[in-house]
Scaffold this motif. Structure first.
Motif, PDB file in Angstrom:
ATOM      1  N   ASN A 172       1.154  -1.291   0.152  1.00 26.83           N
ATOM      2  CA  ASN A 172       0.161   0.037  -0.148  1.00 26.83           C
ATOM      3  C   ASN A 172       0.900   1.263   0.071  1.00 26.83           C
ATOM      4  O   ASN A 172       1.654   1.640   0.947  1.00 26.83           O
ATOM      5  CB  ASN A 172      -0.929  -0.058   1.367  1.00 26.83           C
ATOM      6  CG  ASN A 172      -1.831   1.114   1.171  1.00 26.83           C
ATOM      7  OD1 ASN A 172      -1.771   2.063   0.351  1.00 26.83           O
ATOM      8  ND2 ASN A 172      -2.832   0.989   1.985  1.00 26.83           N
ATOM      9  N   PHE A 173       0.712   2.080  -1.141  1.00 31.70           N
ATOM     10  CA  PHE A 173       1.303   3.497  -1.192  1.00 31.70           C
ATOM     11  C   PHE A 173       0.630   4.604  -0.396  1.00 31.70           C
ATOM     12  O   PHE A 173       0.803   5.688  -0.598  1.00 31.70           O
ATOM     13  CB  PHE A 173       1.564   3.698  -2.636  1.00 31.70           C
ATOM     14  CG  PHE A 173       2.759   2.955  -3.210  1.00 31.70           C
ATOM     15  CD1 PHE A 173       4.072   3.371  -2.840  1.00 31.70           C
ATOM     16  CD2 PHE A 173       2.539   1.510  -3.704  1.00 31.70           C
ATOM     17  CE1 PHE A 173       5.203   2.751  -3.546  1.00 31.70           C
ATOM     18  CE2 PHE A 173       3.640   1.033  -4.337  1.00 31.70           C
ATOM     19  CZ  PHE A 173       4.981   1.536  -4.128  1.00 31.70           C
ATOM     20  N   LYS A 213       3.934  16.064  -8.934  1.00 37.43           N
ATOM     21  CA  LYS A 213       3.497  15.287  -9.964  1.00 37.43           C
ATOM     22  C   LYS A 213       4.396  14.238 -10.323  1.00 37.43           C
ATOM     23  O   LYS A 213       4.222  13.023 -10.650  1.00 37.43           O
ATOM     24  CB  LYS A 213       2.900  16.024 -11.163  1.00 37.43           C
ATOM     25  CG  LYS A 213       2.305  15.400 -12.140  1.00 37.43           C
ATOM     26  CD  LYS A 213       1.740  16.120 -13.393  1.00 37.43           C
ATOM     27  CE  LYS A 213       1.329  15.259 -14.333  1.00 37.43           C
ATOM     28  NZ  LYS A 213       0.668  15.806 -15.589  1.00 37.43           N
ATOM     29  N   ALA A 214       5.539  14.595 -10.578  1.00 36.99           N
ATOM     30  CA  ALA A 214       6.811  13.704 -10.995  1.00 36.99           C
ATOM     31  C   ALA A 214       6.882  12.573  -9.888  1.00 36.99           C
ATOM     32  O   ALA A 214       7.048  11.513 -10.406  1.00 36.99           O
ATOM     33  CB  ALA A 214       8.122  14.480 -11.130  1.00 36.99           C
ATOM     34  N   ILE A 261       5.743   6.824  -8.192  1.00 34.49           N
ATOM     35  CA  ILE A 261       4.976   5.818  -7.264  1.00 34.49           C
ATOM     36  C   ILE A 261       4.233   4.847  -8.003  1.00 34.49           C
ATOM     37  O   ILE A 261       4.153   3.738  -7.902  1.00 34.49           O
ATOM     38  CB  ILE A 261       3.985   6.740  -6.478  1.00 34.49           C
ATOM     39  CG1 ILE A 261       4.916   7.387  -5.579  1.00 34.49           C
ATOM     40  CG2 ILE A 261       2.897   5.784  -5.600  1.00 34.49           C
ATOM     41  CD1 ILE A 261       4.267   8.428  -4.382  1.00 34.49           C
ATOM     42  N   GLU A 262       3.447   5.297  -9.284  1.00 36.90           N
ATOM     43  CA  GLU A 262       2.774   4.347  -9.918  1.00 36.90           C
ATOM     44  C   GLU A 262       3.754   3.491 -10.865  1.00 36.90           C
ATOM     45  O   GLU A 262       3.499   2.331 -10.959  1.00 36.90           O
ATOM     46  CB  GLU A 262       1.953   5.295 -11.099  1.00 36.90           C
ATOM     47  CG  GLU A 262       0.910   5.889 -10.515  1.00 36.90           C
ATOM     48  CD  GLU A 262      -0.340   5.004  -9.907  1.00 36.90           C
ATOM     49  OE1 GLU A 262      -0.382   4.053 -10.390  1.00 36.90           O
ATOM     50  OE2 GLU A 262      -0.681   5.267  -8.762  1.00 36.90           O
ATOM     51  N   ASP A 263       4.891   4.064 -11.256  1.00 36.18           N
ATOM     52  CA  ASP A 263       5.810   3.232 -11.822  1.00 36.18           C
ATOM     53  C   ASP A 263       6.405   1.975 -10.894  1.00 36.18           C
ATOM     54  O   ASP A 263       6.574   0.957 -11.302  1.00 36.18           O
ATOM     55  CB  ASP A 263       6.881   4.040 -12.456  1.00 36.18           C
ATOM     56  CG  ASP A 263       6.502   4.719 -13.604  1.00 36.18           C
ATOM     57  OD1 ASP A 263       5.489   4.525 -14.164  1.00 36.18           O
ATOM     58  OD2 ASP A 263       7.414   5.856 -13.991  1.00 36.18           O
ATOM     59  N   LEU A 305      12.299   5.404   1.464  1.00 35.20           N
ATOM     60  CA  LEU A 305      13.737   5.872   1.492  1.00 35.20           C
ATOM     61  C   LEU A 305      13.676   6.523   0.165  1.00 35.20           C
ATOM     62  O   LEU A 305      14.170   7.720  -0.337  1.00 35.20           O
ATOM     63  CB  LEU A 305      14.763   4.990   1.598  1.00 35.20           C
ATOM     64  CG  LEU A 305      15.975   5.268   1.403  1.00 35.20           C
ATOM     65  CD1 LEU A 305      16.790   6.080   2.407  1.00 35.20           C
ATOM     66  CD2 LEU A 305      16.997   3.813   1.513  1.00 35.20           C
ATOM     67  N   MET A 306      13.311   5.579  -0.970  1.00 31.81           N
ATOM     68  CA  MET A 306      13.389   6.029  -2.304  1.00 31.81           C
ATOM     69  C   MET A 306      12.599   7.319  -2.665  1.00 31.81           C
ATOM     70  O   MET A 306      13.232   8.353  -3.160  1.00 31.81           O
ATOM     71  CB  MET A 306      13.141   5.149  -3.326  1.00 31.81           C
ATOM     72  CG  MET A 306      12.960   5.605  -4.843  1.00 31.81           C
ATOM     73  SD  MET A 306      11.577   6.559  -5.347  1.00 31.81           S
ATOM     74  CE  MET A 306      10.061   5.628  -5.068  1.00 31.81           C
ATOM     75  N   LEU A 307      11.405   7.453  -1.920  1.00 30.22           N
ATOM     76  CA  LEU A 307      10.558   8.864  -2.372  1.00 30.22           C
ATOM     77  C   LEU A 307      11.338  10.040  -1.546  1.00 30.22           C
ATOM     78  O   LEU A 307      11.366  11.244  -2.206  1.00 30.22           O
ATOM     79  CB  LEU A 307       9.102   8.480  -1.844  1.00 30.22           C
ATOM     80  CG  LEU A 307       8.262   7.571  -2.500  1.00 30.22           C
ATOM     81  CD1 LEU A 307       7.201   7.408  -1.592  1.00 30.22           C
ATOM     82  CD2 LEU A 307       7.946   8.201  -3.788  1.00 30.22           C
ATOM     83  N   ASN A 308      11.849   9.858  -0.323  1.00 26.90           N
ATOM     84  CA  ASN A 308      12.806  11.237   0.228  1.00 26.90           C
ATOM     85  C   ASN A 308      13.863  11.274  -0.685  1.00 26.90           C
ATOM     86  O   ASN A 308      14.041  12.755  -0.915  1.00 26.90           O
ATOM     87  CB  ASN A 308      13.098  10.427   1.534  1.00 26.90           C
ATOM     88  CG  ASN A 308      12.000  10.544   2.568  1.00 26.90           C
ATOM     89  OD1 ASN A 308      10.677  11.197   2.177  1.00 26.90           O
ATOM     90  ND2 ASN A 308      12.088   9.752   3.531  1.00 26.90           N
TER      91      ASN A 308
END
Length: 194
Positions: free
Chosen positions: A4-5, A14-15, A20-22, A126-129
């Motif tokens: 779950n995201f 938006k980027a 996140i979708e990818d 971690l990746m999102l940050n």
């Protein structure tokens, strides 16, 4: 899929939302393979030490690099590199589970999936940050660069393991496994887009 995201999607540009979708799609592919292998083999990997898992990941990364350098037509096993990147994601998640639990008795498939989802979720956070700070730089990178970075992180991990996990200033093996998960996911996304 149990992953779950929702929590991670708050306050993102938006980027990052596209990333996140990818990531969702790439993680679904990895998780599906992980789940099928659980049905075939159970949690036989519970016996493995993290150093053995590091070596297993190293084998996969070396095969990717070999195919990248020699060309897919010269590969004797006609599987391509995508399954190897999926294997890297899954073995890194297993290694993180083993770091938390230590080698031991088998666990149920349900427990294994719950732990897998937790490790992938933590790695993705971690990746999102980092992605926010680096402005989607990974999208301009080559898949071969992801391979090289993963190999570098494996060599770092092996070095830390030879020091019994002790570092003076560097992150531990867990951070390297998390980074490898994310670089492998980036590669899967780029390969799927190609």
């Amino acid at each position: 899929m149990a992953f779950n995201f929702c929590i991670m999607t708050q306050n993102l540009d938006k980027a990052n939302a596209n990333t996140i979708e990818d990531f969702k799609k790439a993680i679904e592919k990895c998780r599906e393979i992980f789940e099928k292998k659980l049905k075939d083999y159970g949690t036989s990997w519970r016996i493995m030490r993290t150093s053995s898992l590091t070596d297993q990941i190293y084998i996969k990364a070396r095969r990717i690099r070999s195919i990248e350098e020699k060309g897919n037509k010269n590969a004797r096993v006609d599987e391509g590199i995508l399954p190897e990147f999926i294997g890297i994601v899954n073995y890194c998640a297993i290694a993180l589970i083993q770091l938390a639990l230590g080698p031991g008795e088998t666990i149920s498939a349900e427990e294994a999936l719950k732990l897998y989802d937790r490790e992938i979720s933590d790695s993705t956070a971690l990746m999102l940050n980092k992605n926010h700070d680096y402005d989607e730089a990974w999208r301009q990178m080559r898949v071969s660069s992801f391979t090289d970075i993963i190999l570098q992180k494996l060599l770092r991990t092996k070095e830390i393991e030879s020091h019994e996990g002790k570092t003076l200033i560097s992150e531990g093996v867990d951070a390297n496994y998390r980074d490898m998960i994310n670089y492998a996911l980036f590669a899967i996304i780029k390969l799927e887009e190609a």
